[in-house]
Scaffold this motif. Sequence first.
Motif, short mmCIF file in Angstrom:
data_model
loop_
_atom_site.label_atom_id
_atom_site.label_comp_id
_atom_site.label_asym_id
_atom_site.label_seq_id
_atom_site.Cartn_x
_atom_site.Cartn_y
_atom_site.Cartn_z
N MET A 1 3.05 6.58 1.20
CA MET A 1 2.57 6.27 2.56
C MET A 1 1.15 5.54 2.26
O MET A 1 0.87 4.45 3.05
N ASP A 2 0.39 6.01 1.36
CA ASP A 2 -1.03 5.41 1.23
C ASP A 2 -0.72 3.87 0.85
O ASP A 2 -1.35 2.96 1.11
N ASP A 3 0.07 3.91 -0.09
CA ASP A 3 0.40 2.40 -0.68
C ASP A 3 1.09 1.36 0.47
O ASP A 3 0.35 0.33 0.51
N CYS A 4 1.81 2.01 1.35
CA CYS A 4 2.15 1.21 2.56
C CYS A 4 1.01 0.71 3.45
O CYS A 4 0.91 -0.46 3.90
N LEU B 1 -2.91 -3.57 5.33
CA LEU B 1 -4.45 -3.86 5.49
C LEU B 1 -4.44 -5.18 4.48
O LEU B 1 -5.06 -5.89 5.29
N ASN B 2 -3.85 -5.36 3.38
CA ASN B 2 -4.20 -6.09 2.53
C ASN B 2 -3.50 -7.59 2.58
O ASN B 2 -4.04 -8.86 2.72
N ASN B 3 -2.28 -7.39 2.83
CA ASN B 3 -1.20 -8.51 2.96
C ASN B 3 -0.27 -8.14 3.83
O ASN B 3 1.05 -7.65 3.43
N THR B 4 -0.08 -8.73 4.92
CA THR B 4 0.76 -8.30 6.01
C THR B 4 2.19 -9.00 5.71
O THR B 4 3.35 -8.37 5.64
N LEU C 1 5.90 -6.52 4.88
CA LEU C 1 7.17 -6.86 5.62
C LEU C 1 8.41 -7.04 4.78
O LEU C 1 9.44 -6.82 5.35
N GLU C 2 7.99 -7.69 3.60
CA GLU C 2 9.20 -7.88 2.64
C GLU C 2 9.43 -6.49 1.86
O GLU C 2 10.33 -6.50 0.97
N THR C 3 8.91 -5.47 2.00
CA THR C 3 9.03 -3.96 1.38
C THR C 3 9.96 -3.01 2.15
O THR C 3 10.12 -3.22 3.30
#
Length: 168
Positions: A2-5, A10-13, A17-19
Amino acid sequence: GMDDCLQQLLNNTTAFLETECPKVLVSKAIGYAVIAGSALVKLPQILKIHRAGSVAGISHASVLFEFVATLVNVSYFLPLGYPFSTWGENAFLLAQNSALYILHAHMSGGLRASFLLEALPSERPPRRERHAPPPLSPHRRLRVGARRCRAGERRVCIRLRPLPAARA
């Protein structure tokens, strides 16, 4: 996890969306929405019982069995370390069912050890007698039997025959 998501959001929208992250976040959001809804689901019933001062019309067995069911759920998920978002509604339902159980016990004669046993049937229900099927119309009866219906074919055929005349 969850933290990675959240970090990816925050860094690259676009990469987010591709994950699988949107599915994970939506799943978590739905889980917490269910928990929020369950936190208040029994509250109107509890308040109505409290205001009325009566539990008339509320089955003792249903209150007890629902309490036990939520207790079993919480007792299973909590020690196994499942995420709260997957079983948290049961924790709130357990608290509310506990309140209902205590109200029901108090308003129907007080808390005592026998209150648990009162939900069980005190005697065996009467056994149903087997009755003969109702007679068919006096003009016709249904006959079912195996016979040759068409050339060489064997199957179950249904035919109507008049009843024999009643003997005097």
